[in-house]
Structure formats: C-alpha cells, structure tokens
Design an enzyme around this catalytic site. Sequence first.
Site, mmCIF file in Angstrom:
data_model
loop_
_atom_site.group_PDB
_atom_site.id
_atom_site.type_symbol
_atom_site.label_atom_id
_atom_site.label_comp_id
_atom_site.label_asym_id
_atom_site.label_seq_id
_atom_site.Cartn_x
_atom_site.Cartn_y
_atom_site.Cartn_z
ATOM 1 N N CYS A 2 0.838 -1.182 0.000
ATOM 2 C CA CYS A 2 0.000 0.000 0.000
ATOM 3 C C CYS A 2 0.881 1.242 0.000
ATOM 4 C CB CYS A 2 -0.943 0.077 1.196
ATOM 5 S SG CYS A 2 -2.345 -0.997 1.058
ATOM 6 N N ARG A 27 4.189 -1.402 -4.760
ATOM 7 C CA ARG A 27 3.732 -1.690 -3.395
ATOM 8 C C ARG A 27 2.341 -2.316 -3.358
ATOM 9 N NH1 ARG A 27 5.173 1.114 1.227
ATOM 10 N NH2 ARG A 27 7.232 2.020 1.133
ATOM 11 N N TRP A 74 -2.731 -2.877 -1.612
ATOM 12 C CA TRP A 74 -2.537 -4.328 -1.548
ATOM 13 C C TRP A 74 -3.470 -4.781 -0.426
ATOM 14 C CZ3 TRP A 74 -0.881 -8.043 1.999
ATOM 15 C CH2 TRP A 74 -0.631 -9.313 1.456
ATOM 16 N N ASN A 98 -1.911 2.671 5.208
ATOM 17 C CA ASN A 98 -1.061 1.502 4.976
ATOM 18 C C ASN A 98 -0.889 0.814 6.326
ATOM 19 O OD1 ASN A 98 2.526 1.135 4.508
ATOM 20 N ND2 ASN A 98 0.949 -0.382 4.247
ATOM 21 N N GLY A 99 -1.294 -0.452 6.409
ATOM 22 C CA GLY A 99 -1.159 -1.187 7.662
ATOM 23 C C GLY A 99 -2.422 -1.968 7.964
ATOM 24 N N GLU A 479 15.531 -20.345 -3.882
ATOM 25 C CA GLU A 479 15.306 -19.038 -4.508
ATOM 26 C C GLU A 479 14.806 -19.215 -5.948
ATOM 27 O OE1 GLU A 479 14.853 -16.136 -3.859
ATOM 28 O OE2 GLU A 479 15.501 -14.868 -5.506
ATOM 29 N N LYS A 483 11.298 -17.751 -7.310
ATOM 30 C CA LYS A 483 11.199 -16.830 -8.453
ATOM 31 C C LYS A 483 10.173 -17.359 -9.458
ATOM 32 C CE LYS A 483 12.587 -13.805 -7.405
ATOM 33 N NZ LYS A 483 13.203 -13.689 -6.110
ATOM 34 N N GLU A 486 6.641 -17.020 -8.127
ATOM 35 C CA GLU A 486 6.206 -15.628 -8.026
ATOM 36 C C GLU A 486 5.728 -15.072 -9.354
ATOM 37 O OE1 GLU A 486 8.709 -13.264 -4.669
ATOM 38 O OE2 GLU A 486 9.888 -13.940 -6.363
ATOM 39 N N HIS A 502 14.345 -38.992 0.274
ATOM 40 C CA HIS A 502 13.556 -39.150 1.501
ATOM 41 C C HIS A 502 12.093 -38.767 1.308
ATOM 42 C CE1 HIS A 502 17.139 -40.137 3.738
ATOM 43 N NE2 HIS A 502 17.737 -39.103 3.173
ATOM 44 N N LYS A 602 5.461 -5.377 -3.065
ATOM 45 C CA LYS A 602 6.805 -5.261 -2.495
ATOM 46 C C LYS A 602 6.762 -4.460 -1.207
ATOM 47 C CE LYS A 602 11.200 -4.658 -4.736
ATOM 48 N NZ LYS A 602 11.523 -6.086 -4.846
#
Length: 607
Positions: A2, A27, A74, A98-99, A479, A483, A486, A502, A602
């Site tokens: 946000c 954001r 967001w 924002n929050g 990672e 990626k 995402e 395993h 982000k």
Amino acid sequence: MCGIIGIIGKDQVADRLVDGLKRMEYRGYDSAGVCTVEGGQLIRRRAEGKLGNLVKELGGNPAPGTLGIAHTRWATHGAPTTSNAHPHATGEVALVHNGIIENFKPLREGLQARGRRFESETDTEVVAHLVSEQVEAGLSPQDAIKAVLPQLRGAFALAIAFRQHPDLLIGARLGSPLVVGYGEGETYLGSDALALAPLTQKIAYLEEGDWVIISREGAQIFDSENNPVTREITTSGVSAATIEKGNYRHYMQKEIFEQPVVVAQTLSSYIRPLEQTVALPQMDFDLSAIDRITIVACGTSYYAGMVAKYWFETFARIPVDIDVASEFRYRDPVLQPGGLALFISQSGETADTLAALRHCKAQGQTIAVVVNVPTSSMAREADLLLPTHAGPEIGVASTKAFTCQLAVLAALAAHLALCKGKLSAEEEREIVRHLIEAPAALNAALAHDEDISAMAHLVAPARDVLYLGRGPDYPLALEGALKLKEISYIHAEGYASGEMKHGPIALIDEAVPVVVLAPSGPLFEKTVSNMQEVRARGGKVVLISDAEGLAEAGEGCLATIEMPKVHPLIAPLVYAVPVQLLAYHVAVAKGTDVDQPRNLAKSVTVE
Ligand code: HGA
C-alpha cells in the site's frame, strides 16, 4: 505494500498524486484512488485494478483541487473492489492507510451501535468514522487526531484530509513508514522518498508514534505524547531518473542486468581492492566477542541469510541460527547474551522482520542489518548498518537486492573470521580476490541470456518444477523455485538434493522438469549422483553448471545452461543469474505480468 501520498500545494494536485502512485505501484496494485478538497467538497475517485483504471476514471471525471491524498492498495481486509479502495471517506473526512488496524472489529461494532453506516469491508474505514465523529462533534482536526490515535491497535501510516480545512493534511505513523517532504510553498506526505522524488529531495522521516500537520508553509510534528518535536530534514539521494525502465521490457529484466554494476558498487564499500582486505563500517561494539549469530529475514532475503549461514560457520566458525521472521517472533526464541542478531531486508521496512529486530533489541542482542534503503526503520534502529547499494528495486520479484545482500554477507563473514582469528592475511586476500571477480562472472552469466530464453519453452508448460542444490546452492534452489512461483505461477519446490530420496523423489515423472544447480567443485559429484537418481526414474533434468560440469554430466539432459567456472565462494551470486533468467523467460513465454505478479506486492509492511 500500500503506497500513500498526500500533497498540499500551490497548483492542482490530481496528476501529481497519480504520478506519485505510479512510482509506488510496486507496493500494491489491487486498486487505486484519490481524494481532493475543493470548494468545501471532498472529491473522491477510485478504481479497481491497476492504476491505469484510475487514470481512465479521472480522465472522464477529474478531481480538481490543490490539496489531496492518494493510495495504491494491496488488500489485507476485504476484496480488491472499488468499494474497498482507499481513500475511505465520510461526509467530513477522507483518509488513506497503509497497515492493519487489528482492533477494527470492536471499533466497528461500537461505531455501528452509534449509528454509523459502513460502505466497505476494510479495517481502514473505522478510522475515517472515528475521526469524523470527533470532527462532527466540533473538534478541530488536531484534537480529533489526538482523540483517535490512542484507540488504534496494529500498524498504520495515515494521510487524512478534512472537507472544511483546505489548508491542512494530517499524517500519522505507527509500524508503517511515512515521510514528510518539504517543497517551495508546498508540503507532502509519502510512504517513502521514492514516491516524492520528483517533488522534493528534502525529507523528514517520522518516528514511531509521530503524527504531523502539514500546511503549505511546512509541517508541525508531534510525538506519541503529543509533544511538538523536530525531525531532521535530510536530502534524499533518490532521483526520479533512477526508476526508469530504460530500454528494457520489464523492471525485473533491467534489474537482473544491473547486477554486475550494483554488486561492484556494493563491494566497493566493503573491500579495499588494492590492499585486498575487507573493510566494514565503524562499529562501537567488539565483533570478536560475538559467539552466536541469529539471522532473521523473509522470502528472498531469508535465502540470502541461508547462504550466509554456510559462510559464517565455514569461515568464522560461529554457530548460526536462522529463521523466517514471521515464525521467529512468535516462538519465544532463546537468545544467549553476547549474540549478534542479523536482519536482512531489501526495504528495511518488512513488518515481520522489523518486529523481530525490536524483540532482539529488547533482549539485549547486538543488532546488525543488511538493507537496501539506508533511511529505513531497520537502518535507523541498528547498531551496525550494512547497506547494499543496489539502487531502487521496482520489480516485485527481488533480484539485484539478493546478489548485493550476498556480497555484503560474504564480506561480513570474512571480517568476522578475521576478528575471530580464523583467517590468515593470505586467506583474507584470497577471499577478496574472489569477491572482486564476482561482477565479471555475473556478466559472463548474463551472456547466456539468449540460451536461457531459447529453452524457456521447455519449462513453461510444466505444472510443477523441482529445483535441487547442495550446500550453499541449496538456498539457490529455494530461490529459483520462489522466483518461478512468483512470476510464472508454476508450482515449484526447492530441495536439498540429498533430501530427494527421503520423499520428494515420488513426484518425479517426465512431466516434472528438475532444475539441478551443480557448479563443479567439492559437492559436484554428490549432486550429480542425486541427479542421476532423478533421471533413472524418468525425470527430465535442466542442468546448470560450468563447462567442466556439463561435459561430465550434461549428456541426456532436457537442457543445459552453462555458467562461467567460478570459485565456490561466489557461486551463489553467479548461479542466482540463471535461476532469475529462467523464471523471467518462462513468465514472458507464459505471458504473465512479470513486474506486477498477481497477489504480490513489495515492501511488505503488514504482518
Ligand atoms: N488494511 C488496509 C490497508 C492494507 C495495506 O496496508 N496493505 O499493505 C486494506 O486492506 O485496505
């Protein structure tokens, strides 16, 4: 997450507010909205989805006024619809947030019992009603804020406009970032300096619990006890030009290709190339007394921390614990006196990591942070600030911040090893020599972009993909899988290659590509054995290795990706490139939104 912006200006603000939102769209992009104050009216325009929809809305339905607030969302509470879009407003007050207001339920019930009607499912709307109640009862905006802020639990950055006050905006922060920007006859509020970059470079960072009244003449800041306070006005180095896409198709692509330069930039602050020694910033504690390290981070930064664990243990022989921040902070961790708590975050505002940092600080740990924003909350609260110099990272999927984090962490590991007497001067020189080679090796890795682009179609149709690595390449496997998930929405998992047998090996069939990260070196043979176990069961392997490794084990693979031959120390930096490029080209092949993948955003400022 946000992004919020407020302008009280000399000229019309709507276009400039939207411009600010454009710089913060990374954001959040669930919805966007603006509200201006003009002629005793709150003029509000909102639209679901990307910012372009709001621009269209404003095209047909402008929002005049020289004062306004705006938001890119967001969603945390309530679907990404127009009615849940910010600003939220009553007849008197409009605000952006924002929050998360954690106690919104009892507050909402109280407000409803007092006859207030809600138009959204958000937590945010309660704040608009609470402030409005006070204003309608005759309180000034200042007194209304003083009455409402103590009622809010959770995290917030707020910007609030008042119908009857075209001469002020109020901002407040607790847990989420908010800055004040100072212009000529204009004043601004923003989630970060980047949002305000073309408007002003003069920035004051609000501290926890601060609230502020901004007018065209400037700002009056108050702390959580309502005492007037001054906060230093700094000159932000962020310029609007650093956040252009240039000739690249996507920010992510640009940021992948920036890595040789930004890793070199970052390393230049941590090594002395002529002397071939490491050089860390001054610190006022004794690093040699550190006997335990606790690393806490989220997402990609967590994987950088996992790589660093190998380095800290191998070079400095210091035991390392590592955890994701959202787990760490609620598991009552045992922290021994004399420990170093190390936090890694691109934005320096990640809510979970910041809360973990504060927990460790309260427990007497020495706090070190690796962040890309040196003015961020984490940077300001650390005993040791270790900045990366990656420049603004706009692509939601982190790339260059990761490799710069690795560069800093490698230098820190070497420095710790020296302090602990575990490294000779010659060994230090050797480590520095390898680090100096990293930018050129990254360039050599990027030279394989076209090969990776050409084989991406082999992975794009998959429903599941596995990534395997061993030692410091295991976090790289994680990672790589992250990626791919995402940005291409393909389900992917990273495994320690020895762990396959395993359980996960049951997943292997010809429809599941397995990406194996295996630089030639001490762990190569073992990883290749695990790869053969996969192939023996019909698994299709994409092998990423150097020429030597590919010559030895590349035959019969679905595809191979060649990397330059590098020392194992810098292999995690270099092998980041092919996993980033593979995810990127698969996403492009699938036609997904690379820079703004669904559901993500982000700078994760909510828990
Ligand atoms: N809770 C508010 C704001 C969300 C937010 O700050 N996200 O990062 C909402 O859901 O609209």
